[in-house]
Design a protein around this motif. Structure first.
Motif, mmCIF file in Angstrom:
data_model
loop_
_atom_site.group_PDB
_atom_site.id
_atom_site.type_symbol
_atom_site.label_atom_id
_atom_site.label_comp_id
_atom_site.label_asym_id
_atom_site.label_seq_id
_atom_site.Cartn_x
_atom_site.Cartn_y
_atom_site.Cartn_z
ATOM 1 N N SER A 97 -3.980 14.461 -0.436
ATOM 2 C CA SER A 97 -4.278 15.540 -1.512
ATOM 3 C C SER A 97 -4.866 16.842 -0.713
ATOM 4 O O SER A 97 -5.311 16.725 0.216
ATOM 5 N N LYS A 148 -1.117 16.748 -5.218
ATOM 6 C CA LYS A 148 -1.077 15.402 -4.526
ATOM 7 C C LYS A 148 0.165 14.806 -4.323
ATOM 8 O O LYS A 148 1.315 15.180 -5.224
ATOM 9 N N GLN A 160 0.967 -1.084 -0.082
ATOM 10 C CA GLN A 160 -0.049 -0.012 -0.152
ATOM 11 C C GLN A 160 0.891 1.216 -0.010
ATOM 12 O O GLN A 160 1.843 1.201 0.439
ATOM 13 N N THR A 161 0.278 2.324 -0.427
ATOM 14 C CA THR A 161 0.884 3.621 -0.220
ATOM 15 C C THR A 161 -0.069 4.537 0.144
ATOM 16 O O THR A 161 -1.345 4.409 0.070
ATOM 17 N N GLU A 204 -1.913 8.026 -0.123
ATOM 18 C CA GLU A 204 -2.106 9.067 -1.158
ATOM 19 C C GLU A 204 -2.776 10.478 -0.305
ATOM 20 O O GLU A 204 -3.683 10.548 0.322
ATOM 21 N N THR A 222 2.411 11.158 -3.052
ATOM 22 C CA THR A 222 2.390 9.922 -2.581
ATOM 23 C C THR A 222 3.588 9.450 -1.780
ATOM 24 O O THR A 222 4.707 9.693 -2.263
ATOM 25 N N TRP A 223 3.187 8.708 -0.758
ATOM 26 C CA TRP A 223 4.405 8.263 0.251
ATOM 27 C C TRP A 223 4.304 6.581 0.165
ATOM 28 O O TRP A 223 3.231 6.199 0.625
ATOM 29 N N THR A 224 5.593 6.038 -0.018
ATOM 30 C CA THR A 224 5.628 4.612 0.193
ATOM 31 C C THR A 224 6.163 4.041 1.442
ATOM 32 O O THR A 224 6.285 2.761 1.487
#
Length: 261
Positions: free
Chosen positions: A67, A103, A62-63, A65, A105-107
């Motif tokens: 915004s 936006k 999963q990442t 998200e 995205t973080w891993t």
């Protein structure tokens, strides 16, 4: 010779024109001050910060998200903090972003590239004016990072179907096949013990084995004095001992008795 001289007559400014000019200058100055004050109050603002999901498992791919909406172009800084208030990840470091929806995205990695631990975290985002550098209000949101398996593994691998062929071995030795099943991947050790519980041979020593059928072989000799000598068996009963240890350190043991004659 007579010379006629004429005086240049200077034109006088109409009465009241000087005061009118001063009034106009004051009005212009006031308008400029008002304009500066208005521009200084139009700081960038973040609306509609959302995080999905609010409970994320990075271990299963999963990442996170993120915004948010900017009311105008701005220089934006965003960072992740753990429950102790320590910054673990800088997501944006003074990046110019356009007005509208943005936006990220973080891993789940920290600034050193390591996966963060399970726990509660906070994201903070701060916008700054592109000209004056003045910062707008910082917005934040909480979320949690979980593990795929939050319950510790306490189940030991199962060892079933242990067989030894032949089960009676001549004293001079023989090709012995030891076979069994393990229920999960494990490190497997197979030992042969004499009646005094002394290890005389180790057909498998901490070997990585996958779940399923495992086979080991032994030549029916006594290696307790190895490398000085390899001896024949003495008549009597011997024990085949199988130990399996999984990745969590859970272990299980199975035994099978054979005879040397």
């Amino acid at each position: 010779m007579a010379m006629t001289m004429t005086k240049a007559m200077s034109k006088k400014a109409p009465a009241g024109s000087a005061s009118t000019l001063q009034s106009m200058m004051k009005q212009i100055a006031m308008q400029m001050r008002n304009s500066q004050q208005n521009s200084s109050t139009q700081l960038p603002r973040i609306d509609g910060l959302t995080i999905n999901p609010t409970a994320v498992n990075f271990e299963n791919g999963q990442t996170l998200e993120i915004s948010f909406n900017l009311n105008q172009m701005a220089v934006v800084t965003a960072a992740i903090y753990n429950s102790a208030g320590n910054k673990v990840k800088t997501l944006l470091n003074g990046i110019h972003l356009n007005a509208g929806v943005n936006k990220i995205t973080w891993t789940g990695t920290d600034d050193s590239g390591n996966k963060v631990a399970a726990g509660n975290y906070v994201i903070q985002i701060t916008p700054a004016d592109m000209i004056s550098g003045k910062t707008g209000e910082t917005v934040s949101a909480q979320f949690s990072v979980g593990s795929v398996n939050n319950t510790a593994d306490t189940t030991a691998p199962q060892i079933t179907g242990l067989t030894v062929t032949p089960s009676t071995i001549p004293l001079t030795g023989a090709n012995v096949t030891i076979s069994f099943e393990i229920s999960e991947n494990a490190k497997v050790t197979v030992q042969v013990l004499n009646s005094s519980n002394q290890v005389i041979a180790t057909p498998l020593n901490n070997a990585d084995k996958s779940a399923g059928t495992v086979t080991a072989t032994w030549d029916g000799k006594d290696y307790s004095m190895y490398p000085t000598m390899i001896m024949n068996l003495q008549a009597g009963t011997y024990t085949i001992k199988v130990t399996a240890v999984d990745a969590s350190g859970n272990s299980n043991t199975a035994t099978f008795q054979i005879t040397a004659a």
